[in-house]
Design an enzyme around this catalytic site. Structure first.
Site, mmCIF file in Angstrom:
data_model
loop_
_atom_site.group_PDB
_atom_site.id
_atom_site.type_symbol
_atom_site.label_atom_id
_atom_site.label_comp_id
_atom_site.label_asym_id
_atom_site.label_seq_id
_atom_site.Cartn_x
_atom_site.Cartn_y
_atom_site.Cartn_z
ATOM 1 N N THR A 56 4.252 7.210 0.661
ATOM 2 C CA THR A 56 4.443 5.769 1.097
ATOM 3 C C THR A 56 6.135 5.895 1.163
ATOM 4 O O THR A 56 6.539 4.851 1.352
ATOM 5 C CB THR A 56 4.320 4.833 0.035
ATOM 6 N N TYR A 115 5.562 7.305 9.572
ATOM 7 C CA TYR A 115 4.623 6.753 8.361
ATOM 8 C C TYR A 115 3.530 5.897 9.190
ATOM 9 O O TYR A 115 2.498 6.149 8.797
ATOM 10 C CB TYR A 115 5.456 5.910 7.367
ATOM 11 N N TRP A 140 3.960 -5.463 2.824
ATOM 12 C CA TRP A 140 4.779 -5.785 2.113
ATOM 13 C C TRP A 140 4.604 -5.818 0.676
ATOM 14 O O TRP A 140 4.751 -6.810 0.009
ATOM 15 C CB TRP A 140 5.801 -7.000 2.514
HETATM 16 N N1 LIG Z 1 4.010 -0.540 -0.644
HETATM 17 C C1 LIG Z 1 3.902 -1.103 0.564
HETATM 18 O O1 LIG Z 1 4.754 -2.145 0.818
HETATM 19 C C2 LIG Z 1 2.446 -1.090 1.202
HETATM 20 C C3 LIG Z 1 2.227 -1.858 2.613
HETATM 21 C C4 LIG Z 1 1.418 -1.666 3.297
HETATM 22 C C5 LIG Z 1 0.341 -0.689 2.839
HETATM 23 N N2 LIG Z 1 0.484 0.180 1.728
HETATM 24 C C6 LIG Z 1 -0.585 0.960 1.421
HETATM 25 O O2 LIG Z 1 -0.924 0.813 -0.039
HETATM 26 C C7 LIG Z 1 -1.551 1.777 -0.535
HETATM 27 C C8 LIG Z 1 -0.849 2.129 -1.802
HETATM 28 O O3 LIG Z 1 0.736 1.950 -1.878
HETATM 29 P P1 LIG Z 1 1.594 1.627 -2.987
HETATM 30 O O4 LIG Z 1 2.554 0.867 -2.706
HETATM 31 O O5 LIG Z 1 0.661 1.303 -4.307
HETATM 32 O O6 LIG Z 1 2.289 3.057 -3.221
HETATM 33 P P2 LIG Z 1 2.607 4.017 -4.309
HETATM 34 O O7 LIG Z 1 3.108 3.371 -5.599
HETATM 35 O O8 LIG Z 1 3.690 5.103 -3.714
HETATM 36 O O9 LIG Z 1 1.236 4.841 -4.663
HETATM 37 C C9 LIG Z 1 0.888 6.114 -4.136
HETATM 38 C C10 LIG Z 1 0.344 6.672 -4.939
HETATM 39 O O10 LIG Z 1 -0.602 7.685 -4.309
HETATM 40 C C11 LIG Z 1 -0.263 8.885 -5.241
HETATM 41 N N3 LIG Z 1 -0.137 10.229 -4.353
HETATM 42 C C12 LIG Z 1 0.709 10.814 -3.519
HETATM 43 N N4 LIG Z 1 0.154 12.022 -2.969
HETATM 44 C C13 LIG Z 1 -1.073 12.216 -3.486
HETATM 45 C C14 LIG Z 1 -2.030 13.137 -3.321
HETATM 46 N N5 LIG Z 1 -1.786 14.086 -2.499
HETATM 47 N N6 LIG Z 1 -3.019 12.904 -4.128
HETATM 48 C C15 LIG Z 1 -3.188 11.945 -4.727
HETATM 49 N N7 LIG Z 1 -2.437 10.934 -5.161
HETATM 50 C C16 LIG Z 1 -1.455 11.014 -4.375
HETATM 51 C C17 LIG Z 1 1.454 8.811 -5.796
HETATM 52 O O11 LIG Z 1 1.589 9.564 -7.015
HETATM 53 P P3 LIG Z 1 2.931 10.283 -6.933
HETATM 54 O O12 LIG Z 1 3.926 9.305 -7.179
HETATM 55 O O13 LIG Z 1 2.814 11.050 -8.444
HETATM 56 O O14 LIG Z 1 3.334 11.014 -5.783
HETATM 57 C C18 LIG Z 1 1.139 7.331 -6.029
HETATM 58 O O15 LIG Z 1 0.680 7.351 -7.394
HETATM 59 C C19 LIG Z 1 -0.808 2.845 0.267
HETATM 60 O O16 LIG Z 1 -2.046 3.507 1.301
HETATM 61 C C20 LIG Z 1 0.149 2.294 1.380
HETATM 62 O O17 LIG Z 1 0.277 3.057 2.419
HETATM 63 C C21 LIG Z 1 1.623 0.088 0.990
#
Ligand SMILES: NC(=O)c1ccc[n+]([C@@H]2O[C@H](COP(=O)([O-])OP(=O)(O)OC[C@H]3O[C@@H](n4cnc5c(N)ncnc54)[C@H](OP(=O)(O)O)[C@@H]3O)[C@@H](O)[C@H]2O)c1
Length: 262
Positions: A56, A115, A140
């Site tokens: 992310t 990304y 967001w």
């Molecule tokens: N944040 C935003 O604004 C946003 C907006 C739109 C969509 N999204 C989507 O929403 C989803 C959740 O995002 P989030 O904001 O909750 O992000 P996040 O807090 O970074 O969560 C992502 C999780 O995935 C884990 N991860 C990374 N590599 C991995 C792997 N190889 N195997 C298993 N787990 C893994 C990370 O663990 P580690 O930290 O230990 O690496 C983290 O716990 C994602 O698909 C993101 O693309 C996010």
């Protein structure tokens, strides 16, 4: 069907795991989605998997697209291949931001950043690997379990400048998690847009954060060009839904977040 959450330690993953009774959650350290054999052992055909695992770091992906692809595309494929049904969380960054009214599920995609390309590749890999797929694009995100814009703003002061020329819908992960869990109980497979109702710029969001917390930090609007970042962002990425999904407003999300933040 058993519900399994992968990426269960992330900001969204923690909320999804918390509100899904009986769900099995795998954090990154317990299951690496890039390990195909491990995914095949942990996940079976009786499982509905909510895939919250992702790379992310939007800016770092510009220089590490290959690594981001391994997680966002190849990891997503591994999960989708093993599961009975799968929900892949995707992003508003699959759009280029040229539109000036909400993006619908059927609108053409055109990611600007590495990304965004990796998330789009993950959508496609998921859809190819499993006909019982939900692709849910959101935007967001801010939630109690992660580093987020609200906390960043509250850590700054006494004066901040925030970009006023990127418009989107800040979405509270608690609200999104409820909507994801409800969607996953049905069989309305395909692409879904789920983001908070309403829209604002990052500047307007920041102004509301300071107003609602009684902060005396002064916030001034500025242009994206004044804060160059490695990854380009869409100037407009509000999501609308042809399925009629309607989440609470971003202001309600902010209130809910401020009520649960630690
Ligand atoms: N944040 C935003 O604004 C946003 C907006 C739109 C969509 N999204 C989507 O929403 C989803 C959740 O995002 P989030 O904001 O909750 O992000 P996040 O807090 O970074 O969560 C992502 C999780 O995935 C884990 N991860 C990374 N590599 C991995 C792997 N190889 N195997 C298993 N787990 C893994 C990370 O663990 P580690 O930290 O230990 O690496 C983290 O716990 C994602 O698909 C993101 O693309 C996010």
């Amino acid at each position: 069907m058993r519900t399994v959450v992968v990426g269960a330690g992330g900001m969204l993953g923690q909320d999804v795991a918390r509100i899904s009774p009986g769900a099995v959650g795998y954090m990154h350290a317990q299951l690496d989605v890039t390990d195909r054999d491990a995914v095949g052992e942990a996940i079976g055909r009786d499982d509905l998997v909510i895939n919250c695992a992702a790379w992310t770091d939007v800016d770092r992906a510009e220089e590490h697209e290959h690594e981001a692809l391994r997680i966002n595309r190849d990891g997503a494929r591994n999960v989708a291949e093993a599961a009975g049904a799968v929900l892949y969380v995707s992003s508003d960054y699959v759009f280029d931001g040229a539109k000036r009214e909400p993006y619908l599920e059927s609108d053409p995609v055109n990611p600007l950043s590495a990304y965004g390309r990796t998330k789009l590749a993950g959508e496609r890999a998921t859809a190819e690997a499993n006909p019982r797929h939900f692709i849910v694009r959101s935007s967001w995100l801010f939630g109690a379990a992660g580093k987020n814009f609200v906390e960043t703003m509250l850590g700054l002061g006494p004066e901040v400048r925030v970009v006023d020329d990127q418009v989107g819908s800040p979405t509270f992960t608690g609200h999104l998690a409820e909507a994801l869990a409800a969607l996953a109980q049905g069989d309305d497979y395909g692409i879904h847009h789920m983001a908070a109702s309403g829209s604002c710029s990052w500047f307007e969001f920041a102004r509301e954060i300071f107003a609602r917390t009684g902060s005396d930090t002064v916030v001034q609007p500025c242009a994206t060009s004044e804060f160059p970042r490695p990854a380009p962002r869409p100037a407009y990425s509000v999501l609308g839904s042809e399925h009629g999904h309607r989440l609470p407003s971003w202001q309600d999300g902010l209130d809910a977040y401020l009520g649960v933040r630690v």
